[in-house]
Enzyme design. Sequence first.
Site, PDB file in Angstrom:
ATOM      1  N   GLU A 173       2.166 -13.677  -1.672  1.00  0.00           N
ATOM      2  CA  GLU A 173       2.970 -13.250  -0.399  1.00  0.00           C
ATOM      3  C   GLU A 173       3.742 -14.164   0.077  1.00  0.00           C
ATOM      4  OE1 GLU A 173       0.093 -10.149   1.925  1.00  0.00           O
ATOM      5  OE2 GLU A 173      -0.890 -12.161   1.330  1.00  0.00           O
ATOM      6  N   ASP A 412      -9.445  -5.988  -3.189  1.00  0.00           N
ATOM      7  CA  ASP A 412      -8.747  -6.850  -2.496  1.00  0.00           C
ATOM      8  C   ASP A 412      -9.336  -8.152  -2.829  1.00  0.00           C
ATOM      9  OD1 ASP A 412      -7.127  -7.908  -0.755  1.00  0.00           O
ATOM     10  OD2 ASP A 412      -7.788  -6.915   0.927  1.00  0.00           O
ATOM     11  N   GLU A 461      -0.623  -4.996  -4.650  1.00  0.00           N
ATOM     12  CA  GLU A 461       0.167  -5.806  -3.439  1.00  0.00           C
ATOM     13  C   GLU A 461       1.105  -6.842  -4.346  1.00  0.00           C
ATOM     14  OE1 GLU A 461      -0.921  -7.434   0.929  1.00  0.00           O
ATOM     15  OE2 GLU A 461      -2.115  -8.012  -0.653  1.00  0.00           O
ATOM     16  N   GLU A 467       1.654  -5.178   6.600  1.00  0.00           N
ATOM     17  CA  GLU A 467       0.356  -5.771   7.335  1.00  0.00           C
ATOM     18  C   GLU A 467       0.517  -7.346   7.501  1.00  0.00           C
ATOM     19  OE1 GLU A 467      -2.956  -7.457   4.441  1.00  0.00           O
ATOM     20  OE2 GLU A 467      -2.608  -5.367   3.834  1.00  0.00           O
TER      21      GLU A 467
END
Length: 662
Positions: A173, A412, A461, A467
């Site tokens: 990310e 996750d 993701e 988020e």
Amino acid sequence: MNKAILLLALFLFNPVFSQKKQNFQLASPNGKIEIAIVLSDKITWEVTHEKEPILSTSPMSITLNEGEILGKKPMLLNSKKESIRTSFDTPFYKKKVVENNYNQLVLNFKGDFAIEFRAFDEGVAYRFITKKKGDIVVKSEEAVLNFDKDYPTLMPYVRDLRNPKDPFISSFESHYENKKISEFTKDTLAFLPFLIDFKNHKKAVFLEANLQDYPGMFVTNNKEKSGFEARFPKYPLQEMNGGFNNLNKLITQRADYLVNTKGSRNFPWRILVISESDKDLANNDMVQRLSEPPKIKDVSWIKPGKVAWDWWNDWNIYNVNFQAGINTETYKYYIDFASKNKVEYVVLDEGWSVETNIMKHNPKVDLKALIAYGKERNVGIILWSSWMALHENIDVVFKNYTDMGVKGFKVDFIDRDDTKMVNSVYEIAQKAADHKLLLDFHGMYKPTGIQRTFPNILNFEGVKGLENNKWTPNDDVPTYDCSITYIRMMAGPMDYTPGAMRNATKSEFKPSHSNPVSQGTRCHQLALYTIFEAPLQMMADSPTAYMKEQESTDFIAKIPTTFDETVALEGEVGKFVSIARKKGNNWYLGAITNWNSRDITVDFSFLEKGKTFEADLFTDGLNAEKAAVDYKREKITVDSTTKMTIHLASGGGLSAIISPKN
């Protein structure tokens, strides 16, 4: 025959003797792209587009155990060229049919290996193929990208401080940093995909596909030339629990090799997508083309759709007669909301079970009752799990929850793409398919084509989504949204989790845990449901927020998550994008901009000629520059000749559902 003549004859006719230098060319079907391959002491390739340099001389090789280097002083046995013109169906994608047209060159070498090159109209790719008996150990791979000038890039650097000693542990990310090649942050890594801007309206994106039994690729700066060199995580030998809430496996010892693998196999594709127009990057099928076909014959049980999600909104519902939180009453409320609004699923995120052992339930959550309650209302239940808790007991977990009626898992904290983790992802995908379970890989490396091979994987993701953004006031989210559409989304679906009903201007945005806010306007959020590819698409806000904004909620609920056709209309990387998609007889239109307001012209020529349509159009309101929640809704008549100039506010957008009138 004397000795000299014999040696000459052997040199001329024995295929294992390599000439000092051999050259091969491969052009794309339209002739614009050319690959030049040179065999000398090494194997190198160059790429041009309309005779202009894209990739300068760049070597490639794979080093095996015992010092064998595939690509060093190569001895060519033979070569084969062919042209392929075909297509294939894609059941859960942005279009029904993918055209797969390319020219191919395969070079077979002494040493039981080959390199396969493909040239498409949109880019190029190559991969190694080995044909050795038994197993092989891959020590390293040389993959280099050299360029003739110091071009600007958009590069996602590894920024994960949870394990700074091992840069290959990452949540994947990161925002893109706009720097020249020479300004690449020293002694660090970036992950794929990333973009090169040639400043002549041409851009290129580098990515990989068909990553199986092999580690994912990172890049670092090439210190000798203007370019990048590949780096790969070594195979994990020892691991320990660690990271956030002890939900990760941290690597305490790595091997001196990448993988011990089959000697006869295909290696991942190295891909360079080339574009003359930015908008074409937003509608590219290269990863889909270069991945293995589906291994699931019957896909009728796979149901894409939207998901009412709890975590982003912090289970924050009110005006109810119970204490909201991670409990049965709250989840029944989410199910009621989903059923009323024709939302296909509800996800139970962290907290429904013991995080390190998902066979143990939170006593406040009656899972069996919720599954039955959802079934009565045509709402499926998806369960969150850490990768570690699932991986360590996968057969028991999947059988238990399949028998209970769960529809899928959101997995996750994967946070790695070494060979061991890549293999684990494939194992999870196969076993989930065996149990007819959907998958959303969260905390995940970028997709590399497994979504085609296992179409029960409906999202990933590997993106800095909503988020994450709710706590980061310094992030420029609208610019990121207008960048990932052209770069990250090329790799595959994105679990970005849009849908905020509280929207803020640049100056008014503030972090909030329980009442989170999005950067940009309401119409920006609505447009993301059309622009961002996500067969399993979250609705991030709370039922309370959606019911207060029922008009927006009804509109979101009508937008499908997979499409029959996609048309990229207009755009510029980092600035704005406009996309139209078709499902059945309806078209869906979305456009977003960065923090710069702008007027865009929407050309409706993508509509069928001779037909009249009604567009249910949401645009930024006159006061959206101050109140980002402000929007205007109108219904207008359009056809294929219509052209409209529409104003997008700062951080704004537009969204429309276009239905035939006759």
